[in-house]
Scaffold this motif. Sequence first.
Motif, PDB file in Angstrom:
ATOM      1  N   GLU A 187     -16.188  -0.999  -3.220  1.00 15.78           N
ATOM      2  CA  GLU A 187     -16.571  -0.433  -4.352  1.00 15.78           C
ATOM      3  C   GLU A 187     -17.142  -0.593  -5.596  1.00 15.78           C
ATOM      4  N   SER A 188     -16.209  -1.179  -6.613  1.00 18.89           N
ATOM      5  CA  SER A 188     -16.373  -1.211  -7.830  1.00 18.89           C
ATOM      6  C   SER A 188     -17.584  -1.908  -8.083  1.00 18.89           C
ATOM      7  N   HIS A 189     -18.323  -2.983  -7.529  1.00 19.65           N
ATOM      8  CA  HIS A 189     -19.592  -3.543  -7.293  1.00 19.65           C
ATOM      9  C   HIS A 189     -20.743  -2.710  -6.537  1.00 19.65           C
ATOM     10  N   LEU A 190     -20.560  -1.509  -5.773  1.00 17.88           N
ATOM     11  CA  LEU A 190     -22.020  -0.889  -6.006  1.00 17.88           C
ATOM     12  C   LEU A 190     -21.469   0.608  -6.942  1.00 17.88           C
ATOM     13  N   ASP A 191     -20.214   1.060  -7.565  1.00 16.84           N
ATOM     14  CA  ASP A 191     -19.769   1.707  -8.428  1.00 16.84           C
ATOM     15  C   ASP A 191     -18.609   1.729  -9.101  1.00 16.84           C
ATOM     16  N   SER A 192     -18.154   2.699  -8.684  1.00 18.04           N
ATOM     17  CA  SER A 192     -16.890   2.190  -8.944  1.00 18.04           C
ATOM     18  C   SER A 192     -15.385   2.227  -7.814  1.00 18.04           C
ATOM     19  N   THR A 193     -14.650   2.168  -7.843  1.00 18.16           N
ATOM     20  CA  THR A 193     -13.963   2.283  -6.246  1.00 18.16           C
ATOM     21  C   THR A 193     -13.281   3.893  -7.392  1.00 18.16           C
ATOM     22  N   LEU A 194     -12.669   4.275  -5.890  1.00 19.03           N
ATOM     23  CA  LEU A 194     -11.366   5.645  -5.604  1.00 19.03           C
ATOM     24  C   LEU A 194     -10.229   5.557  -6.227  1.00 19.03           C
ATOM     25  N   ILE A 195      -9.309   4.629  -5.580  1.00 15.62           N
ATOM     26  CA  ILE A 195      -8.036   4.646  -5.761  1.00 15.62           C
ATOM     27  C   ILE A 195      -7.119   3.924  -7.096  1.00 15.62           C
ATOM     28  N   PHE A 196      -6.679   4.582  -7.469  1.00 17.85           N
ATOM     29  CA  PHE A 196      -5.644   3.795  -8.914  1.00 17.85           C
ATOM     30  C   PHE A 196      -4.192   3.323  -8.452  1.00 17.85           C
ATOM     31  N   HIS A 197      -4.702   2.237  -8.885  1.00 11.34           N
ATOM     32  CA  HIS A 197      -2.429   2.042  -7.807  1.00 11.34           C
ATOM     33  C   HIS A 197      -1.307   2.783  -9.811  1.00 11.34           C
ATOM     34  N   LEU A 216      -0.777  14.750  -7.106  1.00  5.89           N
ATOM     35  CA  LEU A 216      -0.133  13.938  -6.304  1.00  5.89           C
ATOM     36  C   LEU A 216      -0.495  12.586  -6.115  1.00  5.89           C
ATOM     37  N   ALA A 217      -1.161  12.838  -6.829  1.00  5.06           N
ATOM     38  CA  ALA A 217      -2.309  11.384  -6.809  1.00  5.06           C
ATOM     39  C   ALA A 217      -2.265  10.649  -8.268  1.00  5.06           C
ATOM     40  N   ASP A 218      -1.610  11.387  -8.920  1.00  3.29           N
ATOM     41  CA  ASP A 218      -2.168  11.150 -10.886  1.00  3.29           C
ATOM     42  C   ASP A 218      -3.296  10.091 -11.433  1.00  3.29           C
ATOM     43  N   ASP A 219      -3.003   9.068 -10.609  1.00  2.00           N
ATOM     44  CA  ASP A 219      -3.393   7.883 -11.624  1.00  2.00           C
ATOM     45  C   ASP A 219      -4.722   7.902 -10.712  1.00  2.00           C
ATOM     46  N   THR A 220      -4.928   8.497  -9.727  1.00  2.00           N
ATOM     47  CA  THR A 220      -6.213   7.988  -8.892  1.00  2.00           C
ATOM     48  C   THR A 220      -6.854   8.852  -9.563  1.00  2.00           C
ATOM     49  N   GLU A 221      -6.600  10.825  -9.631  1.00  2.86           N
ATOM     50  CA  GLU A 221      -6.617  11.558 -10.221  1.00  2.86           C
ATOM     51  C   GLU A 221      -7.428  11.240 -11.201  1.00  2.86           C
ATOM     52  N   LEU A 222      -7.288  10.680 -12.243  1.00  2.11           N
ATOM     53  CA  LEU A 222      -7.394  10.773 -13.260  1.00  2.11           C
ATOM     54  C   LEU A 222      -8.773   9.700 -13.182  1.00  2.11           C
ATOM     55  N   ALA A 223      -8.574   8.317 -12.858  1.00  2.00           N
ATOM     56  CA  ALA A 223      -9.500   8.077 -12.342  1.00  2.00           C
ATOM     57  C   ALA A 223     -11.027   9.025 -11.580  1.00  2.00           C
ATOM     58  N   LEU A 224     -10.670   9.274 -11.145  1.00  2.00           N
ATOM     59  CA  LEU A 224     -12.178  10.133 -10.500  1.00  2.00           C
ATOM     60  C   LEU A 224     -12.350  11.453 -11.529  1.00  2.00           C
ATOM     61  N   LYS A 225     -11.675  11.925 -12.347  1.00  2.00           N
ATOM     62  CA  LYS A 225     -12.728  12.408 -13.384  1.00  2.00           C
ATOM     63  C   LYS A 225     -13.276  11.820 -14.061  1.00  2.00           C
ATOM     64  N   ILE A 226     -12.756  10.654 -14.703  1.00  2.00           N
ATOM     65  CA  ILE A 226     -13.089   9.781 -15.740  1.00  2.00           C
ATOM     66  C   ILE A 226     -14.352   9.068 -15.266  1.00  2.00           C
ATOM     67  N   ARG A 227     -14.885   8.874 -13.553  1.00  2.00           N
ATOM     68  CA  ARG A 227     -15.784   8.843 -13.389  1.00  2.00           C
ATOM     69  C   ARG A 227     -16.979   9.923 -13.365  1.00  2.00           C
ATOM     70  N   ARG A 228     -16.344  11.283 -12.982  1.00  2.00           N
ATOM     71  CA  ARG A 228     -17.325  12.601 -13.196  1.00  2.00           C
ATOM     72  C   ARG A 228     -17.446  12.028 -14.262  1.00  2.00           C
ATOM     73  N   ASN A 229     -17.060  11.629 -15.348  1.00  2.00           N
ATOM     74  CA  ASN A 229     -17.313  12.687 -16.816  1.00  2.00           C
ATOM     75  C   ASN A 229     -18.461  10.843 -17.285  1.00  2.00           C
ATOM     76  N   PHE A 235     -12.411  -1.957 -10.106  1.00  2.00           N
ATOM     77  CA  PHE A 235     -11.125  -2.818  -9.668  1.00  2.00           C
ATOM     78  C   PHE A 235     -11.256  -4.534  -9.940  1.00  2.00           C
ATOM     79  N   ASP A 236      -9.833  -5.063 -10.415  1.00  2.00           N
ATOM     80  CA  ASP A 236      -9.765  -6.227 -11.402  1.00  2.00           C
ATOM     81  C   ASP A 236      -9.069  -6.932 -10.172  1.00  2.00           C
TER      82      ASP A 236
END
Length: 380
Positions: A187-197, A216-229, A235-236
């Motif tokens: 996912e990260s090499h295609l663009d971005s990953t979804l799940i953050f830990h 209920l998925a605070d870390d992933t939600e923040l990452a998703l919103k950052i990608r949308r922005n 993921f490393d």
Amino acid sequence: MNRLAKAAAVVIAVAAIPYFCFLALYGYLRPDGSPARKRQAEPTVSIILPTYNEADIIEKKLDDLLELDYPMEKVELVVVDSSDDETPELIREYFADREHPSLNLIEESERRGLAPALNDAYAAAENEMVVKTDCDSYTANDVLRVAAANLADPEVAAVTGQNADVLGGSEVEAGYRGVQAHIQTLESHLDSTLIFHGPFSAFENDAIVPIDPESLADDTELALKIRRNGKRVIFDPEIRYSEASHSDFRKRRLQKDRRGMGLIRLLAQHRDALGKHGKYGGVVLPFNWWFMIVSPWLLALGIGLLTGAALVAAGPFGLVVPGGLGAFVKLGGSDRLGPLQPVYAIFDTQVSLFRASLELLRGEGDGTWEIDEELREAFE
């Protein structure tokens, strides 16, 4: 072959198609490591640590943080606490004779849930790189430097890592995290990953936005919103942490079902992102929709049809199908499937996602989290 058996074969085949497509794409691209253009960097860091009744483990977590290979004069620790035990007192005592890192202890008068607490902590963070970690996890001592190297890429605004050592010895979780690492690398090499830990996620401070107070998925939600922005979130696998997990099927349900509920709800809330934001909305989100929402229902339907077909064809002897499935679960939950453990780990996750879907349909789930004493013992 009766009609039920044919229907079961069709359902299972349809459920499997996206996974074979994923494997083909992975084999074609052969992604490896982080896609970021890394360079050495040493930004100031705010470490966010949410705490709730952590008196038994807080000192070990603080020891872990102070062992990080990073200049502590560049680090602040932002603790947001809603405990009714001595956790805040222990934190103050721990930092009483320490100049660095600086401590910002936010004490909540009432327990509101994790997402509101994190929103307050993120708002209080003053430094360039913001790291969120969980109290019941350990991190490798180089995580801040590896995260900073990823965020030095101007296209990347968030990075997460992998559970390299599952505390408690859960082969089920280790197997799933191994599969998940491959998925997130692609996912990260295609663009971005979804799940953050939760045990370790790092963000550019300027990219952080408020999250849903009921999340209920605070870390992933923040990452998703950052990608949308407009920024990438990746993921490393060089970012390593340790988190405890159960193998036993029943014990895993609370931990896995809650995570599943959060991710499913998040995908539904951001369904308008499908087809947008490059390959993130064109490939990554559709695959996760399939894995988390569609596939669990198809798997349940396929098992039901296969059981019905066996009963029609063989009468009571058809119970060998649910019996065999029960044996598979028992052996898998006891870490006794050998090379098939990763297969069981995926099955276990699909069961949790199906259960999570049912719980969401019943309107269950809130933003508070409960302490699993057995997992805390594994951490200790």
